[in-house]
Design a protein around this motif. Structure first.
Motif, short mmCIF file in Angstrom:
data_model
loop_
_atom_site.label_atom_id
_atom_site.label_comp_id
_atom_site.label_asym_id
_atom_site.label_seq_id
_atom_site.Cartn_x
_atom_site.Cartn_y
_atom_site.Cartn_z
N LEU A 46 -61.81 29.12 -6.05
CA LEU A 46 -63.10 29.62 -6.39
C LEU A 46 -63.31 31.11 -5.90
O LEU A 46 -63.81 31.94 -6.64
N ILE A 47 -62.82 31.68 -4.79
CA ILE A 47 -62.97 32.87 -4.48
C ILE A 47 -61.69 33.49 -4.87
O ILE A 47 -61.55 34.77 -4.36
N GLY A 48 -60.88 32.97 -5.36
CA GLY A 48 -59.64 33.88 -5.85
C GLY A 48 -59.90 35.26 -6.43
O GLY A 48 -59.20 36.24 -6.24
N PRO A 49 -60.79 34.98 -7.62
CA PRO A 49 -60.82 36.33 -8.33
C PRO A 49 -61.44 37.41 -7.29
O PRO A 49 -61.44 38.74 -7.50
N ALA A 50 -62.46 36.98 -6.50
CA ALA A 50 -62.88 37.85 -5.38
C ALA A 50 -62.01 38.62 -4.81
O ALA A 50 -61.99 39.78 -4.34
N MET A 51 -61.01 37.86 -4.37
CA MET A 51 -60.06 38.25 -3.15
C MET A 51 -59.04 39.37 -3.80
O MET A 51 -58.50 40.18 -3.50
N LEU A 52 -58.75 38.92 -5.16
CA LEU A 52 -58.01 39.86 -6.15
C LEU A 52 -58.55 41.24 -6.06
O LEU A 52 -57.97 42.41 -5.98
N TRP A 53 -59.79 41.36 -6.51
CA TRP A 53 -60.55 42.41 -6.50
C TRP A 53 -61.00 43.38 -5.27
O TRP A 53 -60.74 44.47 -5.05
N PRO A 121 -54.27 29.52 -15.28
CA PRO A 121 -53.46 30.61 -15.87
C PRO A 121 -54.38 31.35 -16.52
O PRO A 121 -54.40 32.64 -16.88
N ILE A 122 -55.54 30.61 -17.30
CA ILE A 122 -56.80 31.45 -17.93
C ILE A 122 -57.25 32.35 -17.24
O ILE A 122 -57.72 33.55 -17.53
N VAL A 123 -57.49 32.05 -15.86
CA VAL A 123 -58.28 32.63 -15.07
C VAL A 123 -57.34 34.02 -14.38
O VAL A 123 -58.01 35.00 -14.36
N VAL A 124 -56.12 33.69 -14.31
CA VAL A 124 -55.14 34.70 -13.86
C VAL A 124 -55.23 35.91 -14.97
O VAL A 124 -55.40 37.07 -14.68
N GLY A 125 -55.26 35.33 -16.31
CA GLY A 125 -55.34 36.28 -17.34
C GLY A 125 -56.51 37.20 -17.01
O GLY A 125 -56.69 38.34 -17.55
N ALA A 126 -57.71 36.40 -17.20
CA ALA A 126 -59.01 37.16 -17.11
C ALA A 126 -59.06 37.99 -16.05
O ALA A 126 -59.40 39.15 -16.09
N ALA A 127 -58.46 37.80 -14.69
CA ALA A 127 -58.44 38.51 -13.64
C ALA A 127 -57.70 39.95 -13.98
O ALA A 127 -58.17 40.90 -13.58
N THR A 128 -56.43 39.81 -14.57
CA THR A 128 -55.41 40.78 -14.90
C THR A 128 -56.28 41.83 -15.97
O THR A 128 -56.27 42.96 -15.58
N LEU A 129 -57.03 41.21 -16.82
CA LEU A 129 -57.60 42.15 -17.81
C LEU A 129 -58.64 42.85 -16.99
O LEU A 129 -58.79 43.93 -17.42
N THR A 130 -59.59 42.17 -16.27
CA THR A 130 -60.76 43.03 -15.52
C THR A 130 -60.15 44.00 -14.77
O THR A 130 -60.75 44.96 -14.57
N LEU A 131 -58.89 43.75 -13.99
CA LEU A 131 -58.56 44.71 -13.13
C LEU A 131 -58.00 46.08 -13.84
O LEU A 131 -57.82 47.09 -13.62
N LEU A 132 -57.20 45.73 -15.29
CA LEU A 132 -56.65 46.86 -15.92
C LEU A 132 -57.72 47.45 -16.39
O LEU A 132 -57.71 48.78 -16.49
N VAL A 133 -59.03 47.22 -16.84
CA VAL A 133 -60.09 47.69 -17.32
C VAL A 133 -60.78 48.54 -16.04
O VAL A 133 -61.41 49.53 -16.09
N GLY A 134 -61.01 47.66 -14.81
CA GLY A 134 -61.62 48.21 -13.83
C GLY A 134 -61.11 49.17 -12.85
O GLY A 134 -62.08 49.92 -12.11
N LEU A 195 -68.49 46.18 -17.30
CA LEU A 195 -67.26 46.58 -16.65
C LEU A 195 -66.58 47.87 -17.44
O LEU A 195 -66.35 48.95 -17.00
N CYS A 196 -66.50 47.59 -18.58
CA CYS A 196 -65.83 48.68 -19.68
C CYS A 196 -66.98 49.83 -19.70
O CYS A 196 -66.17 51.07 -19.44
N ALA A 197 -68.02 49.80 -19.60
CA ALA A 197 -69.05 50.59 -19.52
C ALA A 197 -69.07 51.42 -18.29
O ALA A 197 -69.08 52.76 -18.46
N LEU A 198 -68.85 50.95 -17.26
CA LEU A 198 -68.72 51.49 -15.94
C LEU A 198 -67.53 52.49 -15.80
O LEU A 198 -67.41 53.57 -15.25
#
Length: 219
Positions: A46-53, A121-134, A195-198
């Motif tokens: 649950l907190i994995g995406p937050a910890m990645l960021w 895996p789908i969450v890992v892909g989404a987190a990776t994509l958000t990190l690539l953009v953010g 996020l892309c806009a920021l």
């Protein structure tokens, strides 16, 4: 500009806080989290995406204090100011090289290091994509703080104090987009597009604000 980009890319990799140090720090943060949370795999996911960021934000801060300080120490900053070229463009080139040397390795390492957080895996892909953009936004925001503290010999702590509050919106939408995929109920596109806009706004405002701070520090 090409020569400046190549030079900055080499320096961003070689100077402390480069690709290897950033990934190792990223790994350290993600490794400590499971020990602090305990064996609750659902909570960890649950907190994995937050910890990645959070790990990416802290790893990005490692090398930002040297973004302009080394140029000030060896006189390159004065040459940039007297070159007649737009200082905003020079700052943007430096930020791009810095992100390629420090931010992009974090994005590449995210799918591998996510195994510590029990993410699908789908969450890992989404987190990776958000990190690539953010993460470029984190670098551009950090460039403003680095320019403001360029005249201070030990401005690393002050840099973190200045940058972290302005990085909170990027953190919110990045975690929100990745968390939406993990929950399966909230929409992914809305926080992702924000996020892309920021990042786009940071690409415009960041170099202008950093260039103004560099000109002020040189007076």
């Amino acid at each position: 500009m090409g020569a400046l980009f190549a030079r900055e890319l080499r320096l961003s990799v070689r100077v402390g806080g480069g690709a290897l140090i950033g990934v190792l720090f990223f790994l350290a943060v993600l490794t400590v989290v499971p020990f602090g949370i305990g064996p609750d795999l659902k909570l960890l996911a649950l907190i994995g995406p937050a910890m990645l960021w959070i790990g990416a934000l802290l790893a990005t801060l490692l090398g930002l204090d040297r973004l302009f300080q080394a140029d000030r120490e060896d006189g390159s900053l004065d040459l940039f100011l007297m070159s007649g070229r737009p200082l905003e463009l020079l700052v943007l080139v430096k930020c791009l090289a810095h992100w390629l040397g420090t931010g992009l390795p974090l994005v590449v390492a995210t799918p591998v290091l996510s195994i510590f957080l029990n993410l699908e895996p789908i969450v890992v892909g989404a987190a990776t994509l958000t990190l690539l953009v953010g993460t470029p936004a984190l670098t551009l925001i950090g460039a403003v703080g680095a320019a403001l503290t360029v005249s201070l010999r030990r401005g690393g702590l002050l840099l973190a104090v200045l940058v972290v509050p302005f990085s909170v919106p990027v953190l919110i939408f990045g975690v929100g987009a990745a968390g939406a995929v993990a929950d399966g109920f909230a929409p992914f596109h809305t926080p992702f597009l924000l996020l892309c806009a920021l990042t786009l706004v940071s690409a415009v405002v960041g170099p202008v604000a950093a260039a103004a701070a560099l000109r002020f520090s040189s007076d």
